[in-house]
Scaffold this active site. Structure first.
Site, PDB file in Angstrom:
ATOM      1  N   GLU A  90     -76.408 -13.683  23.727  1.00 32.72           N
ATOM      2  CA  GLU A  90     -75.694 -12.894  24.753  1.00 32.72           C
ATOM      3  C   GLU A  90     -76.005 -11.417  24.545  1.00 32.72           C
ATOM      4  O   GLU A  90     -75.625 -10.824  23.529  1.00 32.72           O
ATOM      5  CB  GLU A  90     -74.184 -13.169  24.660  1.00 32.72           C
ATOM      6  CG  GLU A  90     -73.426 -12.672  25.874  1.00 32.72           C
ATOM      7  CD  GLU A  90     -71.930 -12.991  25.795  1.00 32.72           C
ATOM      8  OE1 GLU A  90     -71.540 -14.043  25.236  1.00 32.72           O
ATOM      9  OE2 GLU A  90     -71.146 -12.160  26.284  1.00 32.72           O
ATOM     10  N   LYS A 286     -62.590 -15.462  22.031  1.00 28.28           N
ATOM     11  CA  LYS A 286     -64.012 -15.746  22.287  1.00 28.28           C
ATOM     12  C   LYS A 286     -64.824 -14.497  21.961  1.00 28.28           C
ATOM     13  O   LYS A 286     -65.900 -14.566  21.353  1.00 28.28           O
ATOM     14  CB  LYS A 286     -64.196 -16.165  23.747  1.00 28.28           C
ATOM     15  CG  LYS A 286     -65.586 -16.687  24.078  1.00 28.28           C
ATOM     16  CD  LYS A 286     -66.546 -15.614  24.530  1.00 28.28           C
ATOM     17  CE  LYS A 286     -67.883 -16.215  24.942  1.00 28.28           C
ATOM     18  NZ  LYS A 286     -68.903 -15.194  25.232  1.00 28.28           N
ATOM     19  N   ASP A 302     -71.873 -22.472   8.766  1.00 29.29           N
ATOM     20  CA  ASP A 302     -71.583 -23.503   9.762  1.00 29.29           C
ATOM     21  C   ASP A 302     -70.620 -22.947  10.817  1.00 29.29           C
ATOM     22  O   ASP A 302     -69.413 -22.864  10.586  1.00 29.29           O
ATOM     23  CB  ASP A 302     -70.968 -24.707   9.007  1.00 29.29           C
ATOM     24  CG  ASP A 302     -70.571 -25.847   9.915  1.00 29.29           C
ATOM     25  OD1 ASP A 302     -70.517 -25.657  11.140  1.00 29.29           O
ATOM     26  OD2 ASP A 302     -70.299 -26.941   9.383  1.00 29.29           O
ATOM     27  N   HIS A 399     -71.962  -4.480  30.716  1.00 27.99           N
ATOM     28  CA  HIS A 399     -72.631  -5.773  30.918  1.00 27.99           C
ATOM     29  C   HIS A 399     -73.720  -5.664  31.955  1.00 27.99           C
ATOM     30  O   HIS A 399     -74.784  -6.225  31.817  1.00 27.99           O
ATOM     31  CB  HIS A 399     -71.603  -6.810  31.395  1.00 27.99           C
ATOM     32  CG  HIS A 399     -70.932  -7.488  30.263  1.00 27.99           C
ATOM     33  ND1 HIS A 399     -70.231  -8.657  30.410  1.00 27.99           N
ATOM     34  CD2 HIS A 399     -70.841  -7.168  28.958  1.00 27.99           C
ATOM     35  CE1 HIS A 399     -69.750  -9.023  29.243  1.00 27.99           C
ATOM     36  NE2 HIS A 399     -70.106  -8.136  28.354  1.00 27.99           N
TER      37      HIS A 399
HETATM   38  C1  MEV Z   1     -67.664 -11.813  26.689  1.00 24.55           C
HETATM   39  O1  MEV Z   1     -68.599 -12.614  26.025  1.00 24.55           O
HETATM   40  C2  MEV Z   1     -66.488 -11.525  25.800  1.00 24.55           C
HETATM   41  C3  MEV Z   1     -65.356 -10.743  26.455  1.00 24.55           C
HETATM   42  O2  MEV Z   1     -64.913 -11.425  27.631  1.00 24.55           O
HETATM   43  C4  MEV Z   1     -64.248 -10.667  25.439  1.00 24.55           C
HETATM   44  C5  MEV Z   1     -62.945 -10.100  25.961  1.00 24.55           C
HETATM   45  O3  MEV Z   1     -62.675 -10.218  27.180  1.00 24.55           O
HETATM   46  O4  MEV Z   1     -62.184  -9.594  25.133  1.00 24.55           O
HETATM   47  C6  MEV Z   1     -65.813  -9.382  26.878  1.00 24.55           C
END
Ligand code: MEV
Length: 451
Positions: A90, A286, A302, A399
C-alpha cells in the site's frame, strides 16, 4: 458426487517445479500455456542456490511473489535512531510512517516499555472423575511433567527462558469433563512456537501415562482424552507500550493552517471515537497494523499470529476498541499504543530469509524485546499520521498524490509529464480516465491548454 473436472491431481507435491508449472499451465492457462510458464518462470531468482532456498520455505512453490521492500527513516526510539524496513504494497503506508517518525523526531521521539513477554499454550483434555482428585494429584503430576521435558527445555533455560508456570483448569461451562493444562513460557529471542508445541505434546503424553498408572484412580478414571496440545496466539501477557508526548503549544501549525490546540482537541476526540465505536475502531486498528505488519513481514515474523492476537486484545474489555489511546494532561498531548507482539529475532524465517536477516541487521540485530518496541512505535507513528491527516486535510489529500503517481507510472509518464500532472491535478479529482485524457492531450501537443 464430485464432478470430474480433469483438474484433480494426486502426488502434486512430488513433481518438480517445472512439472508443477507445466501441469498448472495446461489446466488453468490453456489459452496460452507457454506464456504463463514464461511469466511465472521470469520471477525465479537468477541465482539457483537462492531460488532453492525460497523453494524450501514453503510447499508447492512455483515461483516468487514480489512485494516492495521499503524503509522508513528518522525513527527515534528510546533515544536511538532507526531506519525501519517495511514490506508492504500500500503506497501511502511508508510515507505515513516516515512522516509520523519525522514529526516526533524533533519532539523527543518514541518511548517504549516492554510490559511482559510471557507466551502461553494448553493441553486441552477430557477426564471423567471427581475434579477434586485430579487437582489433588496435580502437584505430583506437574513435577513429573517438568522433569519429563528437561531434554527440550535445558537449552532454553540456559538462555534464561523455559516453562514459567503450569496450572490445571476445570472448565465445566464448556464441557462437564473438560480441563486444560495451561502452561506459561518465556522463549527469550525466539518466537518459540516449535518449542512451546513440543513441550505441550510431551506434557500430554506424560498426562495420559501418569493417569493410567495412578493406583488411586478407579478403572473408569484411568483414561484421559487429550483433545489437542497447542500454543495460544492470544498472548495478553506479551505486551509492549510505545508512547509519544509533547507540549501542545509547541506542536506548531498543522497542515491546512490548524492551530495546535484545535488539532490536539480534535485528535483526542478522533481517538475517543475509535475507543467507543466498532466501525471506526476497526479502521483505526487497520491503520496501526498497516505499520506493524509491514515490519513483521520484513523481519520474517508471523503477521497472521500478530493480527489475530492484536484484534483479540482489542476486545479485552468486552468490546472491540482502538489499540491506541490519546489524552491531554497539563498542556501536553499524550498518544500511546499498547499491543501484544509475540515475535522473535532468532530461528524460523528470521534466520533463513536473506532479506529478513538484512532487516534485522538494519535494525542493529535487536533482541526480541527491542524489536517489540520498534514495531509498536511504527504502529503508533502510522496511526498518528493517519489520524492527523483525517482531522486536518482529510485522508485523500495524501492518498491521491500516491494514487496519481501510480497511475502516471502505469501510463509510463516521464518526469516532465509527472511534474505537469501533479501541478494540474492539485485541485482536481483524480481518476485513471482523467489522468489518461490529460496525458494524451499533453502528448498530442495540447498540453498548453491542459494545465
Ligand atoms: C488506510 O490503509 C488506513 C486508514 O484508513 C487508517 C485510519 O483511517 O485510521 C487511513
Amino acid at each position: 458426487m464430485a464432478q470430474k473436472t480433469g483438474k484433480f491431481v494426486s502426488g502434486f507435491s512430488k513433481l518438480s517445479k517445472r512439472e508443477k508449472l507445466s501441469w498448472l499451465a495446461r489446466h488453468f492457462f490453456n489459452a496460452n500455456p507457454l506464456d504463463a510458464v514464461r511469466e511465472f518462470g521470469s520471477f525465479w531468482h537468477s541465482n539457483i542456490e537462492s531460488q532453492k532456498l525460497f523453494d524450501g520455505i514453503s510447499e508447492n512453490v512455483i515461483t516468487n511473489f514480489y512485494l516492495p521492500y521499503c524503509v522508513a527513516p528518522n525513527f527515534l526510539i528510546n533515544g536511538k535512531a532507526y531506519c525501519v524496513p517495511m514490506v508492504i504494497e500500500e503506497s501511502s503506508v511508508v510515507a505515513a510512517a516516515s512522516s509520523g517518525a519525522k514529526f516526533w523526531h524533533s519532539k523527543g521521539g518514541f518511548q517504549t516499555e516492554v510490559i511482559s513477554t510471557t507466551k502461553v499454550g494448553h493441553v486441552h483434555f477430557c477426564w471423567q472423575g471427581e475434579p477434586f482428585n485430579l487437582f489433588a494429584f496435580f502437584d505430583q503430576l506437574k513435577a513429573i511433567m517438568l522433569e519429563g521435558v528437561k531434554h527440550i527445555t535445558t537449552n532454553m533455560e540456559r538462555r534464561g527462558g523455559g516453562v514459567k508456570n503450569v496450572e490445571i483448569l476445570h472448565l465445566p461451562e464448556i464441557e462437564q469433563d473438560y480441563y486444560q493444562i495451561k502452561v506459561e513460557f518465556e522463549t527469550c529471542d525466539a518466537m518459540g512456537a516449535n518449542f512451546i508445541n513440543s513441550v505441550l505434546e510431551a506434557f500430554a503424553e506424560i498426562l495420559i501415562k501418569e493417569i493410567r498408572e495412578n493406583v488411586d484412580f478407579a478403572d473408569e478414571q484411568k483414561e484421559v482424552q487429550v483433545i489437542m496440545s497447542i500454543l495460544s496466539n492470544y498472548t495478553p501477557s506479551c505486551v509492549v507500550r510505545s508512547q509519544v508526548s509533547h507540549p501542545i503549544s509547541e506542536l506548531g501549525k498543522l497542515k491546512g493552517g490548524m492551530e495546535p490546540e484545535a488539532f490536539a482537541e480534535k485528535f483526542v476526540r478522533a481517538v475517543k471515537i475509535a475507543r467507543n465505536d466498532v466501525y471506526r475502531a476497526t479502521t483505526h486498528n487497520k491503520g496501526i497494523f498497516n505499520g506493524i505488519d509491514a515490519v513483521i513481514i520484513a523481519t520474517g515474523n508471523d503477521f497472521r499470529a500478530i493480527e489475530a492476537c492484536g484484534h483479540a486484545y482489542a476486545c479485552r474489555n468486552g468490546k472491540y476498541q482502538s489499540l491506541s489511546n490519546a489524552y491531554i494532561e497539563n498542556g501536553l498531548l499524550f498518544f500511546e499504543l499498547e499491543v501484544p507482539l509475540a515475535i522473535g529475532t532468532v530461528g524460523g524465517l528470521t534466520t533463513i530469509h536473506p532479506l529478513a536477516k538484512r532487516s534485522l541487521e538494519l535494525l542493529g540485530n535487536p533482541s526480541a524485546r527491542e524489536l517489540m518496541g520498534v514495531i509498536a512505535s511504527v504502529g503508533l507513528a502510522q496511526n498518528f499520521a493517519a489520524v492527523k491527516s483525517l482531522v486536518t486535510t482529510g485522508i485523500q489529500f495524501g492518498h491521491m498524490k500516491m494514487h496519481l503517481s501510480n497511475i502516471l507510472l502505469q501510463l509510463e509518464a516521464d518526469q516532465s509529464e509527472m511534474d505537469k500532472a501533479f501541478a494540474y491535478f492539485q485541485d482536481k479529482t483524480i481518476s485513471f480516465t482523467a489522468v489518461r485524457v490529460f496525458l494524451s492531450k499533453l502528448r498530442d501537443g495540447e498540453g498548453q491548454f491542459a494545465y
